[in-house]
Write a protein that holds these residues in place. Structure first.
Motif, PDB file in Angstrom:
ATOM      1  N   UNK A 116       0.826  -1.220   0.000  1.00  0.00           N
ATOM      2  CA  UNK A 116       0.000   0.000   0.000  1.00  0.00           C
ATOM      3  C   UNK A 116       0.852   1.258   0.000  1.00  0.00           C
ATOM      4  N   UNK A 117       2.082   1.161   0.461  1.00  0.00           N
ATOM      5  CA  UNK A 117       2.991   2.307   0.500  1.00  0.00           C
ATOM      6  C   UNK A 117       3.898   2.320  -0.718  1.00  0.00           C
ATOM      7  N   UNK A 118       3.316   1.982  -1.859  1.00  0.00           N
ATOM      8  CA  UNK A 118       4.115   1.918  -3.077  1.00  0.00           C
ATOM      9  C   UNK A 118       3.376   2.534  -4.250  1.00  0.00           C
ATOM     10  N   UNK A 152      12.329  13.182  -2.058  1.00  0.00           N
ATOM     11  CA  UNK A 152      13.278  12.226  -2.660  1.00  0.00           C
ATOM     12  C   UNK A 152      13.248  10.892  -1.928  1.00  0.00           C
ATOM     13  N   UNK A 153      13.274  10.936  -0.612  1.00  0.00           N
ATOM     14  CA  UNK A 153      13.274   9.707   0.177  1.00  0.00           C
ATOM     15  C   UNK A 153      11.977   8.940  -0.022  1.00  0.00           C
ATOM     16  N   UNK A 154      10.835   9.622   0.072  1.00  0.00           N
ATOM     17  CA  UNK A 154       9.548   8.933  -0.055  1.00  0.00           C
ATOM     18  C   UNK A 154       9.312   8.419  -1.467  1.00  0.00           C
ATOM     19  N   UNK A 155       9.736   9.180  -2.470  1.00  0.00           N
ATOM     20  CA  UNK A 155       9.559   8.718  -3.847  1.00  0.00           C
ATOM     21  C   UNK A 155      10.415   7.484  -4.098  1.00  0.00           C
ATOM     22  N   UNK A 156      11.661   7.523  -3.663  1.00  0.00           N
ATOM     23  CA  UNK A 156      12.537   6.361  -3.840  1.00  0.00           C
ATOM     24  C   UNK A 156      11.970   5.141  -3.119  1.00  0.00           C
ATOM     25  N   UNK A 157      11.471   5.344  -1.913  1.00  0.00           N
ATOM     26  CA  UNK A 157      10.896   4.245  -1.149  1.00  0.00           C
ATOM     27  C   UNK A 157       9.651   3.682  -1.826  1.00  0.00           C
ATOM     28  N   UNK A 158       8.787   4.550  -2.310  1.00  0.00           N
ATOM     29  CA  UNK A 158       7.538   4.069  -2.902  1.00  0.00           C
ATOM     30  C   UNK A 158       7.752   3.407  -4.260  1.00  0.00           C
ATOM     31  N   UNK A 159       8.840   3.725  -4.937  1.00  0.00           N
ATOM     32  CA  UNK A 159       9.095   3.122  -6.244  1.00  0.00           C
ATOM     33  C   UNK A 159      10.012   1.892  -6.147  1.00  0.00           C
TER      34      UNK A 159
END
Length: 85
Positions: A29-31, A62-69
């Motif tokens: 769900x966090x992706x 940047x951190x959240x985008x990298x994590x979600x992708x």
């Protein structure tokens, strides 16, 4: 955010209030791009309201985008090893 900006005080309690299990569905769900976009909107609101700086906005996005992708297994490992100590 609005409450803190209006003078409310926050406090972290030491005791856990919930005992829950986090399965692979939670990490899924966090992706994705929709999740990353919702996170960017939240950080944009925080920046526009003066809650975070422009530098915090950029680093958080940047951190959240990298994590979600990232692949689900990598995201799950990051959550378990780094964020849930």
């Amino acid at each position: 955010i609005r409450m803190l900006q209006n003078g409310a005080k926050g406090y972290n309690i030491k005791e856990g209030l919930l005992s829950m299990r986090a399965g692979s569905d939670m990490y899924r769900r966090r992706s994705g791009s929709k999740y990353a976009a919702s996170q960017r909107k939240l950080f944009a609101y925080m920046k526009e309201s003066g809650f975070i700086s422009a530098a915090d906005y950029v680093s958080s996005c940047c951190i959240r985008t990298a994590s979600s992708m990232a692949p689900n297994m990598l995201r799950e490992g990051l959550f378990k090893k780094m964020l849930r100590k």
